[in-house]
Scaffold this active site. Structure first.
Site, mmCIF file in Angstrom:
data_model
loop_
_atom_site.group_PDB
_atom_site.id
_atom_site.type_symbol
_atom_site.label_atom_id
_atom_site.label_comp_id
_atom_site.label_asym_id
_atom_site.label_seq_id
_atom_site.Cartn_x
_atom_site.Cartn_y
_atom_site.Cartn_z
ATOM 1 N N GLY A 1 0.804 -1.222 0.000
ATOM 2 C CA GLY A 1 0.000 0.000 0.000
ATOM 3 C C GLY A 1 0.832 1.265 0.000
ATOM 4 O O GLY A 1 2.032 1.237 -0.264
ATOM 5 N N HIS B 1 2.484 4.636 -5.058
ATOM 6 C CA HIS B 1 3.092 5.724 -5.831
ATOM 7 C C HIS B 1 3.249 5.265 -7.278
ATOM 8 O O HIS B 1 2.803 4.160 -7.646
ATOM 9 C CB HIS B 1 4.433 6.140 -5.205
ATOM 10 C CG HIS B 1 5.350 4.974 -4.912
ATOM 11 N ND1 HIS B 1 5.888 4.194 -5.899
ATOM 12 C CD2 HIS B 1 5.791 4.449 -3.732
ATOM 13 C CE1 HIS B 1 6.646 3.264 -5.357
ATOM 14 N NE2 HIS B 1 6.597 3.379 -4.040
ATOM 15 N N HIS C 1 4.458 1.685 -8.088
ATOM 16 C CA HIS C 1 3.420 0.643 -8.046
ATOM 17 C C HIS C 1 2.535 0.706 -9.293
ATOM 18 O O HIS C 1 2.127 -0.326 -9.825
ATOM 19 C CB HIS C 1 2.534 0.833 -6.817
ATOM 20 C CG HIS C 1 3.241 0.744 -5.507
ATOM 21 N ND1 HIS C 1 3.447 1.825 -4.691
ATOM 22 C CD2 HIS C 1 3.802 -0.313 -4.859
ATOM 23 C CE1 HIS C 1 4.072 1.453 -3.594
ATOM 24 N NE2 HIS C 1 4.315 0.158 -3.677
ATOM 25 N N ASP D 1 13.534 -3.635 -5.404
ATOM 26 C CA ASP D 1 13.825 -4.609 -4.344
ATOM 27 C C ASP D 1 14.509 -5.805 -5.003
ATOM 28 O O ASP D 1 13.916 -6.873 -5.177
ATOM 29 C CB ASP D 1 12.525 -4.985 -3.636
ATOM 30 C CG ASP D 1 11.907 -3.793 -2.922
ATOM 31 O OD1 ASP D 1 12.375 -3.459 -1.828
ATOM 32 O OD2 ASP D 1 10.987 -3.166 -3.486
ATOM 33 N N LEU E 1 11.489 5.948 -6.268
ATOM 34 C CA LEU E 1 10.243 6.151 -5.526
ATOM 35 C C LEU E 1 10.090 5.033 -4.495
ATOM 36 O O LEU E 1 10.396 3.875 -4.776
ATOM 37 C CB LEU E 1 9.044 6.147 -6.478
ATOM 38 C CG LEU E 1 9.037 7.205 -7.584
ATOM 39 C CD1 LEU E 1 7.694 7.187 -8.317
ATOM 40 C CD2 LEU E 1 9.329 8.599 -7.039
ATOM 41 N N SER F 1 7.645 4.142 -0.664
ATOM 42 C CA SER F 1 6.715 4.622 0.370
ATOM 43 C C SER F 1 7.481 5.252 1.524
ATOM 44 O O SER F 1 7.020 6.227 2.126
ATOM 45 C CB SER F 1 5.883 3.458 0.903
ATOM 46 O OG SER F 1 5.254 2.796 -0.155
HETATM 47 N N1 ATP Z 1 10.239 2.921 -7.497
HETATM 48 C C1 ATP Z 1 9.753 1.720 -7.807
HETATM 49 N N2 ATP Z 1 9.827 1.284 -9.075
HETATM 50 C C2 ATP Z 1 9.357 0.051 -9.425
HETATM 51 N N3 ATP Z 1 8.783 -0.793 -8.549
HETATM 52 C C3 ATP Z 1 8.687 -0.408 -7.266
HETATM 53 C C4 ATP Z 1 9.159 0.855 -6.828
HETATM 54 N N4 ATP Z 1 8.922 0.966 -5.489
HETATM 55 C C5 ATP Z 1 8.340 -0.178 -5.123
HETATM 56 N N5 ATP Z 1 8.191 -1.013 -6.172
HETATM 57 C C6 ATP Z 1 7.650 -2.362 -6.155
HETATM 58 O O1 ATP Z 1 6.323 -2.359 -5.690
HETATM 59 C C7 ATP Z 1 6.040 -3.586 -5.020
HETATM 60 C C8 ATP Z 1 5.443 -3.286 -3.692
HETATM 61 O O2 ATP Z 1 6.418 -2.610 -2.912
HETATM 62 P P1 ATP Z 1 6.092 -1.844 -1.572
HETATM 63 O O3 ATP Z 1 4.614 -1.788 -1.358
HETATM 64 O O4 ATP Z 1 6.945 -2.347 -0.472
HETATM 65 O O5 ATP Z 1 6.522 -0.366 -1.956
HETATM 66 P P2 ATP Z 1 7.774 0.452 -1.621
HETATM 67 O O6 ATP Z 1 7.527 1.817 -2.072
HETATM 68 O O7 ATP Z 1 8.973 -0.303 -2.064
HETATM 69 O O8 ATP Z 1 7.753 0.483 -0.074
HETATM 70 P P3 ATP Z 1 8.936 0.477 0.929
HETATM 71 O O9 ATP Z 1 9.205 1.890 1.216
HETATM 72 O O10 ATP Z 1 8.327 -0.309 2.035
HETATM 73 O O11 ATP Z 1 10.095 -0.266 0.343
HETATM 74 C C9 ATP Z 1 7.371 -4.331 -4.910
HETATM 75 O O12 ATP Z 1 7.443 -5.291 -5.961
HETATM 76 C C10 ATP Z 1 8.378 -3.228 -5.131
HETATM 77 O O13 ATP Z 1 9.614 -3.692 -5.648
HETATM 78 C C1 PAF Z 2 6.141 -8.322 -2.033
HETATM 79 C C2 PAF Z 2 5.554 -7.699 -0.766
HETATM 80 C C3 PAF Z 2 4.214 -7.044 -1.088
HETATM 81 C C4 PAF Z 2 5.284 -8.827 0.225
HETATM 82 O O1 PAF Z 2 4.746 -8.323 1.415
HETATM 83 C C5 PAF Z 2 6.507 -6.691 -0.135
HETATM 84 O O2 PAF Z 2 7.694 -7.279 0.274
HETATM 85 C C6 PAF Z 2 6.760 -5.504 -1.014
HETATM 86 O O3 PAF Z 2 5.893 -4.623 -0.976
HETATM 87 O O4 PAF Z 2 7.769 -5.431 -1.721
HETATM 88 N N1 BAL Z 3 9.482 -3.169 -0.509
HETATM 89 C C1 BAL Z 3 10.085 -4.076 0.454
HETATM 90 C C2 BAL Z 3 9.215 -4.389 1.578
HETATM 91 C C3 BAL Z 3 9.783 -4.022 2.887
HETATM 92 O O1 BAL Z 3 10.633 -3.145 2.984
HETATM 93 O O2 BAL Z 3 9.392 -4.624 3.897
#
Ligand code: ATP
Ligand code: PAF
Ligand code: BAL
Length: 284
Positions: free
Chosen positions: A31, A34, A37, A152, A186, A188
């Site tokens: 969730g 941005h 996602h 990631d 980007l 969260s």
């Molecule tokens: N900037 C980005 N570009 C492409 N994919 C992304 C990006 N940020 C997150 N994702 C992907 O979105 C999916 C959900 O990630 P998540 O909800 O943890 O978002 P996040 O912004 O990475 O959050 P966090 O700050 O917890 O790492 C994952 O597969 C993650 O790799």
């Molecule tokens: C793949 C995922 C949704 C599993 O909780 C998390 O690790 C994330 O947001 O990257």
């Molecule tokens: N986007 C990776 C999830 C986590 O930091 O837990």
């Protein structure tokens, strides 16, 4: 767009779509959505008839209680964004739906070696929690394909290994990292940055690019490169928390046979732990 919170209701919709022969794409998220996602959603939309997104802040993958407690939860805005993007179903279970008897006694999925390295060493238990929830979500959603961000990098490698080892019939699609104009990936967790810190944050990307140039120019004194990068980050106001240059296939140290390197960056800036990565072709 359907918004479903419980497993029985999800199963009912999945069964119907599968009977109709629909191709299902899945985008798992935590969730606070941005444009990164949204790019995953667009990729999913382009490859399937039905797009299902999940929003679940998975307690099993958090190694720090304070990180879990303050993780941003913005379900209503997230659903509006997903609806505008043409998602068919959002699955947003509660922890009790996924872990009815609690996290501690739940069966887990553990991908050895890969889960213990790098980010896994900095965040004990993180990848076991991630692999467990992704495995469970795969079983519930039964997708034909699932999209994950390259941001990631280690997570994506672990998911691919789990799918191969356990025989999931699911295509894993890796999506390139979406960045702000100044290069910051980007995330969260960028929301934790103050305005001042946000101006400093692109240093992570700049230092990573400099490492990529050095590698592309044939430099291979990895320990010295990492030490200098840590020093530069420190001067720019970030605290390195795991910089590594490794083989992009194995996540082990580079060898003379390595074809592709990956630079993995993690650093603290104020109360945010930022990550980023870049791959470098070593065959040129
Ligand atoms: N900037 C980005 N570009 C492409 N994919 C992304 C990006 N940020 C997150 N994702 C992907 O979105 C999916 C959900 O990630 P998540 O909800 O943890 O978002 P996040 O912004 O990475 O959050 P966090 O700050 O917890 O790492 C994952 O597969 C993650 O790799
Ligand atoms: C793949 C995922 C949704 C599993 O909780 C998390 O690790 C994330 O947001 O990257
Ligand atoms: N986007 C990776 C999830 C986590 O930091 O837990």
């Amino acid at each position: 767009m359907l918004i479903i919170e419980t497993v029985p209701m999800l199963r009912r919709e999945i069964r119907r779509w599968r009977q109709e022969g629909k191709r299902i794409a899945f985008v798992p998220t935590m969730g606070n959505l941005h444009d990164g996602h949204m790019t995953l959603v667009d990729e999913a939309r382009a490859r399937a008839d039905i797009v299902i997104a999940s929003i679940f802040v998975n307690p099993m993958q958090f190694d720090r209680a304070d990180d879990l407690a303050r993780y941003p939860r913005t379900l209503q805005e997230d659903c509006e964004k997903l609806n505008r993007r043409g998602v068919d179903l959002v699955f947003s279970p509660s922890p009790a739906d996924i872990y009815p008897h609690g996290v501690a006694t739940h069966t887990f999925v553990d991908v050895p070696v890969l889960s213990e390295l790098l980010e896994g060493a900095s965040r004990p238990g993180h990848f076991r929690g991630m692999a467990t929830v992704v495995s469970k979500l795969f079983n519930l959603v039964q997708p034909d394909l699932a999209c994950f961000g390259e941001k990631d990098f280690q997570q994506l490698a672990i998911v691919r290994k789990m799918v191969a080892d356990m025989g999931y019939d699911i295509d894993i699609v890796g999506v390139p990292t979406v960045r702000a104009k100044d290069g910051l990936a980007l995330s969260s967790r960028n929301g934790y940055l103050t305005a001042e810190e946000r101006k400093i944050a692109p240093a992570l990307h700049q230092v990573m690019q400099s490492l990529a140039e050095q590698l592309a120019n044939g430099e291979r004194h990895i320990d010295e490169m990492i030490a200098a990068a840590e020093e530069t980050l420190q001067q720019r106001g970030l605290r390195a928390d795991g910089l590594a240059i490794c083989d992009a296939e194995t996540l082990q140290p580079l060898t003379v046979d390595s074809k592709r390197a990956v630079i993995l960056m993690a650093a603290w800036l104020g109360s945010a732990r930022l990550i980023d990565n870049q791959q470098v072709d070593l065959t040129q």
